[in-house]
Design an enzyme around this catalytic site. Structure first.
Site, PDB file in Angstrom:
ATOM      1  N   ASP A 116       0.873  -1.082  -0.157  1.00  0.00           N
ATOM      2  CA  ASP A 116      -0.138  -0.177  -0.160  1.00  0.00           C
ATOM      3  C   ASP A 116       0.556   1.216  -0.308  1.00  0.00           C
ATOM      4  O   ASP A 116       2.364   1.718   1.163  1.00  0.00           O
ATOM      5  CB  ASP A 116      -1.518   0.158   0.901  1.00  0.00           C
ATOM      6  N   ASP A 207      -5.710   2.605  -2.488  1.00  0.00           N
ATOM      7  CA  ASP A 207      -4.603   2.400  -2.232  1.00  0.00           C
ATOM      8  C   ASP A 207      -3.249   1.809  -2.040  1.00  0.00           C
ATOM      9  O   ASP A 207      -2.566   1.556  -1.051  1.00  0.00           O
ATOM     10  CB  ASP A 207      -3.470   3.752  -1.472  1.00  0.00           C
ATOM     11  N   GLU A 208      -4.442  -0.218  -1.958  1.00  0.00           N
ATOM     12  CA  GLU A 208      -4.018  -0.812  -1.151  1.00  0.00           C
ATOM     13  C   GLU A 208      -4.421  -1.693  -2.235  1.00  0.00           C
ATOM     14  O   GLU A 208      -5.381  -2.082  -2.541  1.00  0.00           O
ATOM     15  CB  GLU A 208      -4.869  -1.158   0.162  1.00  0.00           C
TER      16      GLU A 208
END
Length: 470
Positions: A116, A207-208
DNA sequence: ATACATACC
DNA sequence: GACTGGTATGTAT
């Protein structure tokens, strides 16, 4: 302007926090949250937060729900006291059997990674406005901060902290409006790279990403070291299991190669996104990879290892809160007698208690996690998981004006309907969620015989339960 | 089926 | 003065 004292972090001496009083407790999560720097001035930070929070409706609500949790925890304790010797013994026996079974099936042939971005939104904004790099930056607004950069974190500014508190903690704090279209585009760049290593990669959020690197690592080992992800058109066509696995690539060998590959992925992402850094966790399953991703943040990676010893020595000392799925409430429910938060090893040593207190499913889940097992051992139910729900919510100024509320509902239904149409989704159950000015949350739902999706239908369904009750 | 709680980012 | 928004899942009734 209220001249609130700023904690003044960089030069500030580590003032030993006067472990603040009761009012602070409710919101102490902010000053404590993970991802922060060593807490310079924590006492000061807590003081400011407490000051701004006291007498707010939000804090009142938090305290109330805290008391409720305390009551529940007390009930659990009573339940435990009352449990008889026989029940305890049989719970312990069940746990022992489960532990043995789980240990016997520990696998070393799979490699997962969770990657992430570091302070994603803020990093993107700072990349595009380099003059912000050494300033404290918060993405969000006066209402809520979604990400803060590391400079801001030194002042105690955190994600999920209301903006006005952030501002009080750090008067130079620069607010940047979020630009989700931009973040989505950046995320897509990264995901394209991730897919070269795992075509079935899944996204946990913008974001992961969750990558199963097993197949890629075998391919790597077979084809020899070389760079690049192997031109994706080449040999990874849809066949599936077909890859021969001649090499005994397991355990630490898997981890070593994975370390290189993940380093390569992160370098490529950094390059492709013009400098954005990521952190990664590597391990035998997604649970462990996820926990590990937190260890070397920012801009680093960590591998848990595969053996029972490696996994348990990694997990044992961690605060239970680090385990995904264990939140504020479960942390409290499993806290030690002295009130301190438990570590994972205590979760394990008190697994029989958990079995007496919680539903079998919850107890299983806790036990598995504390041994480093993935939840449910889900081998991906073939088809891509279908979306379970879709929603649209907005917080607005308190009002009792029914016409105004009706208009708000209409707008919400309209934009929800639009989104549902775009994604070709419909649903049978429509839930109306309301928040009062006291932060009480209410839901009312009604299920239709067949799926609905049009704005008018949603709206009609949403008000239906209201006309009956209340 | 319904209501509400918890959790994650 | 200001404390999000989106999704999933667990628990109780």
């Amino acid at each position: 302007m209220p001249r609130s004292p700023s904690p003044s972090p960089p030069a500030g001496q580590p003032s030993t926090a006067s472990d603040a009083g009761d009012a602070v407790k409710a919101i102490y999560v902010f000053a404590n949250e993970k991802g922060g720097m060593t807490d310079i001035n924590r006492g000061k930070i807590n003081e400011i937060i407490a000051q701004l929070s006291q007498s707010s409706a939000y804090t009142a609500k938090l305290l109330k729900s805290d008391r409720r949790v305390d009551e529940t925890v007390a009930l659990l304790q009573q339940k435990l006291q009352r449990s008889d010797e026989g029940a305890r013994r049989s719970a312990a026996a069940v746990v022992a059997r489960q532990v043995a079974a789980l240990e016997a099936s520990r696998r070393a042939d799979r490699c997962c990674a969770v990657i992430d971005f570091d302070m994603f939104y803020a990093a993107v904004e700072i990349r595009d406005r380099p003059e912000l790099a050494d300033k404290p930056v918060a993405v969000g607004g006066i209402g809520m901060i979604s990400t803060a950069n590391y400079v801001a974190r030194r002042w105690g500014v955190r994600s999920a902290m209301p903006g006005f508190i952030g501002q009080a903690l750090c008067r130079q704090l620069v607010f940047v409006r979020p630009d989700f279209a931009k973040y989505t585009a950046v995320a897509e760049v990264a995901r394209a790279i991730f897919r070269e290593y795992d075509p079935k990669m899944t996204a946990g959020s913008l974001d992961e990403a969750y990558l199963d690197l097993t197949d890629h690592l075998h391919k790597r080992a077979r084809d020899g070291g070389g760079g690049g992800a192997g031109d994706d058109s080449g040999d990874c066509d849809g066949g599936g299991e077909g890859e021969r696995r001649g090499t005994a690539l397991t355990g630490e060998a898997l981890g070593e190669l994975a370390g290189e590959v993940v380093g390569e992925i992160r370098a490529r992402v950094k390059e492709a996104t013009r400098g954005l850094t990521t952190s990664a966790g590597i391990g035998p399953n997604f649970l462990l990879a996820k926990i590990a991703a937190d260890v070397r943040k920012p801009d680093g990676q960590f591998c848990t290892g595969w053996s029972r010893e490696a996994v348990l020595s990694f997990l044992a000392p961690l605060p239970v809160r680090k385990v995904p799925g264990v939140g504020r409430v479960m942390e409290k429910a499993r806290a030690r007698k002295d009130g301190a938060a438990s570590a994972v090893c205590e979760l394990l040593s008190r697994a029989a208690e958990a079995r007496l207190l919680f539903t079998p499913g919850s107890a299983d889940s806790l036990l598995r996690k504390s041994l480093g097992w993935e939840e449910g051992g889900r081998e991906e139910a073939a088809g891509e998981a279908l979306q379970k729900g879709i929603s649209c919510e907005r917080t607005f100024r308190p009002t009792g004006d029914e016409a105004e509320l009706g208009e708000t509902l209409r707008r919400l239904c309209a934009s929800l309907a639009e989104e549902m149409a775009a994604r070709q989704l419909r649903g049978r159950t429509v839930t109306l969620k309301m928040k009062t000015s006291d932060f009480d949350l209410l839901t009312r739902d009604s299920s239709a015989a067949r799926p609905v999706g049009a704005a008018e239908e949603l709206q009609a369904r949403a008000v239906m339960p209201l006309t009956v009750a209340d």
